[in-house]
Design a protein around this motif. Sequence first.
Motif, PDB file in Angstrom:
ATOM      1  N   ILE A   3       0.853  -1.186   0.000  1.00 27.35           N
ATOM      2  CA  ILE A   3       0.000   0.000   0.000  1.00 27.35           C
ATOM      3  C   ILE A   3       0.888   1.234   0.000  1.00 27.35           C
ATOM      4  N   ASP A   4       0.576   2.167  -0.873  1.00 26.07           N
ATOM      5  CA  ASP A   4       1.323   3.425  -0.974  1.00 26.07           C
ATOM      6  C   ASP A   4       0.848   4.357   0.146  1.00 26.07           C
ATOM      7  N   ILE A   5       1.630   4.436   1.217  1.00 17.83           N
ATOM      8  CA  ILE A   5       1.224   5.227   2.383  1.00 17.83           C
ATOM      9  C   ILE A   5       1.134   6.712   2.043  1.00 17.83           C
ATOM     10  N   GLU A   6       1.916   7.180   1.096  1.00 22.53           N
ATOM     11  CA  GLU A   6       1.835   8.598   0.709  1.00 22.53           C
ATOM     12  C   GLU A   6       0.497   8.899   0.046  1.00 22.53           C
ATOM     13  N   THR A  29      -1.591  -1.437   6.450  1.00 21.86           N
ATOM     14  CA  THR A  29      -1.729  -2.665   5.674  1.00 21.86           C
ATOM     15  C   THR A  29      -3.221  -2.970   5.655  1.00 21.86           C
ATOM     16  N   LYS A  30      -3.622  -3.938   4.870  1.00 16.15           N
ATOM     17  CA  LYS A  30      -5.041  -4.304   4.878  1.00 16.15           C
ATOM     18  C   LYS A  30      -5.449  -4.873   6.233  1.00 16.15           C
ATOM     19  N   GLU A  31      -4.484  -5.460   6.946  1.00  8.87           N
ATOM     20  CA  GLU A  31      -4.776  -6.092   8.228  1.00  8.87           C
ATOM     21  C   GLU A  31      -4.727  -5.128   9.407  1.00  8.87           C
ATOM     22  N   GLU A  32      -3.892  -4.084   9.314  1.00 12.28           N
ATOM     23  CA  GLU A  32      -3.698  -3.198  10.465  1.00 12.28           C
ATOM     24  C   GLU A  32      -3.363  -1.779  10.024  1.00 12.28           C
TER      25      GLU A  32
END
Length: 145
Positions: A3-6, A29-32
Amino acid sequence: MGIDIERIRAFFVNDRFALSACIVIDSVTKEEVQYSMAITNEHLNAGGTVQGGAIFTLADLAFAMHCNLRLSLGEDVGITGGQSNSISYLAAPKGGRLIARSTCLSSGQSISVYRVEVRDELGNFIADISGNGFAKAGQKPVPHT
């Protein structure tokens, strides 16, 4: 694919309340989802401890981000709003930072359930939050000006 955090940060840049409360996105993340908040004098109550509303705000933002993750990644889904939240305060924070970690317990077509744990930077368990989200099909966020 990560996942692109920016991209996530850019989506939430208009969350002015989070910015004014010194809350930042640490990881996604998709989990957390993890948010954190540096404790400042503005977060303290009359007794000199972190105000419960500041702790709840941090947890609520982690919850909101997690249940709107697909939308923030550009998927054509409706916005999810909080339907209910419950918080248990367990201890007064020590140190200078709070960390909120959201995990998804259930995610259906309309209703989702998340758990958010808030700990201080020393690992002390500060608060436990359960939140239910309700997805509104077709509803998009309103841009701020």
